[in-house]
Design an enzyme around this catalytic site. Structure first.
Site, short mmCIF file in Angstrom:
data_model
loop_
_atom_site.label_atom_id
_atom_site.label_comp_id
_atom_site.label_asym_id
_atom_site.label_seq_id
_atom_site.Cartn_x
_atom_site.Cartn_y
_atom_site.Cartn_z
CG HIS A 30 44.69 18.02 82.48
ND1 HIS A 30 45.39 16.69 82.54
CD2 HIS A 30 43.51 17.82 82.97
CE1 HIS A 30 44.45 15.93 82.68
NE2 HIS A 30 43.39 16.41 82.93
CD GLN B 240 40.39 16.96 79.41
OE1 GLN B 240 40.69 16.06 80.27
NE2 GLN B 240 39.89 16.87 78.21
CB CYS C 111 38.30 18.64 81.07
SG CYS C 111 38.45 19.50 82.71
NE ARG D 144 44.92 13.45 87.61
CZ ARG D 144 43.70 13.52 86.89
NH1 ARG D 144 42.43 13.47 87.84
NH2 ARG D 144 43.30 14.00 85.61
CG ASP E 71 37.81 22.19 84.71
OD1 ASP E 71 37.12 21.42 85.20
OD2 ASP E 71 39.12 22.38 84.87
NE ARG F 290 42.75 13.00 78.95
CZ ARG F 290 42.76 13.04 80.16
NH1 ARG F 290 41.68 13.69 80.80
NH2 ARG F 290 43.70 12.70 80.78
#
Ligand code: CP
Ligand code: NVA
Length: 308
Positions: free
Chosen positions: A135, A138, A265, A108, A226, A293
């Site tokens: 991402h 996700q 998310c 990340r 988001d 996830r």
């Protein structure tokens, strides 16, 4: 060829569909089990995942760790600030060393170029755990959640509200790969990456940008948002003000299809991009989405090791 997942297109539609099918099967086979108990076949027994975090995380960190345990393997978490990477050891040398010590690497980072460099020098699979650009893991969890709720992806109408960020870029990429359509209500100056839009359109998805939140959600099967301010971005007052008309609240949700789902998310900024009434309401699938996830990433991990 070493299999990496820097973006969804690295795997392609057929492999992603196989991962989603595998995730559905594995999830249903372990209903009610303790979360750390390995699946019966423990397909990644003996495998170690090294996770490097240059940014905060709750879900990505825990879900990859639990995913590896459920696959019979294990994970090591490295906070970049306490590693030599954080003191200037190069990405290339870090890739070489972690490739000798772990079977796969998750990163990340703020800079997508860094994960490309890591993958270039690594001799083991590299998985994107979020960059400034995308991402993908996700979105695999999001797609799994939609399938679980009985939504067939081709032709599905999704609405995105708010910032044109990393999560939206990967969602647009998925639209092209799985042939669903997306209307993004985003303020001027905060559009998603044009290259993702071009590729999704070239693949046959209808991607529409609008400045009108009501137009974005009209009749939509799924409403997604988001945070307005992603990690590493300034909490600029003018950005938050520009985003305000795109808040997902009950009045806005009323314009979507009567059975529309709400996805986020997480982490959520309640009262900003989404109200409590929506995220805690009957259309919200965000807790399934968060749990997924684990299940989606188990199948991503199996794919990078050539098991799917
Ligand atoms: N959705 C997500 O990636 O959450 P974390 O930042 O907690 O990992
Ligand atoms: N867009 C958000 C996602 C967090 C999971 C960020 O990059 O901070």
């Amino acid at each position: 060829m070493t299999r990496h997942v820097l973006d969804l297109s690295d795997a392609g539609t057929d492999a992603l569909a196989a991962m989603l099918g595998d995730a559905l099967t594995r999830k249903s086979a372990r209903q009610g089990w303790p979360k750390g108990k390995p699946d019966d076949d423990a397909p990644l027994a003996g495998h170690v995942l090294a996770m490097v975090f240059e940014k905060n995380s709750t879900r990505t960190r825990v879900s990859f760790d639990v995913a590896m345990r459920q696959l019979g393997g294990s994970a090591i978490v490295l906070d970049a600030g306490t590693t030599q990477l954080g003191r200037g050891e190069t990405v290339a040398d870090t890739a070489r060393v972690l490739s000798r010590m772990a079977d796969a690497i998750m990163l990340r980072t703020d800079d997508h170029a860094k994960i490309e460099e890591l993958a270039h020098y690594a001799t083991v699979p590299v998985i994107n755990g979020l960059t400034d650009r995308s991402h993908p893991c996700q979105i695999m969890a999001d797609l799994l959640t939609l399938l679980e709720r009985g939504k067939a992806l081709p032709g599905l109408e999704l609405a995105w509200l708010g910032d044109g960020n990393n999560v939206l870029n990967s969602l647009i990429e998925a639209a092209g790969l799985f042939k669903f359509n997306l209307r993004a209500g985003v303020p001027q100056g905060y559009e998603p990456d044009a290259s993702f839009i071009e590729r999704a359109r070239a693949a046959g998805a209808t991607i529409t940008l609008t400045r009108d939140a009501a137009e974005a959600v009209r009749g939509a099967d799924v409403v997604v948002t988001d945070t307005w301010v992603s990690m590493g971005q300034d909490h600029a007052h003018n950005k938050v003000a520009a985003m305000a008309p795109f808040q997902v609240n009950e009045a806005l949700m009323a314009g979507a299809a009567s059975d529309a789902l709400f996805l986020h998310c997480l982490p959520a900024h309640r009262g900003e991009e989404v109200t409590d009434a929506v995220i805690d309401g009957p259309r919200s699938a965000v807790w399934d989405e968060a749990e997924n996830r684990i299940h989606a990433q188990k199948s991503v991990l199996r794919w990078v090791f050539g098991q799917l």
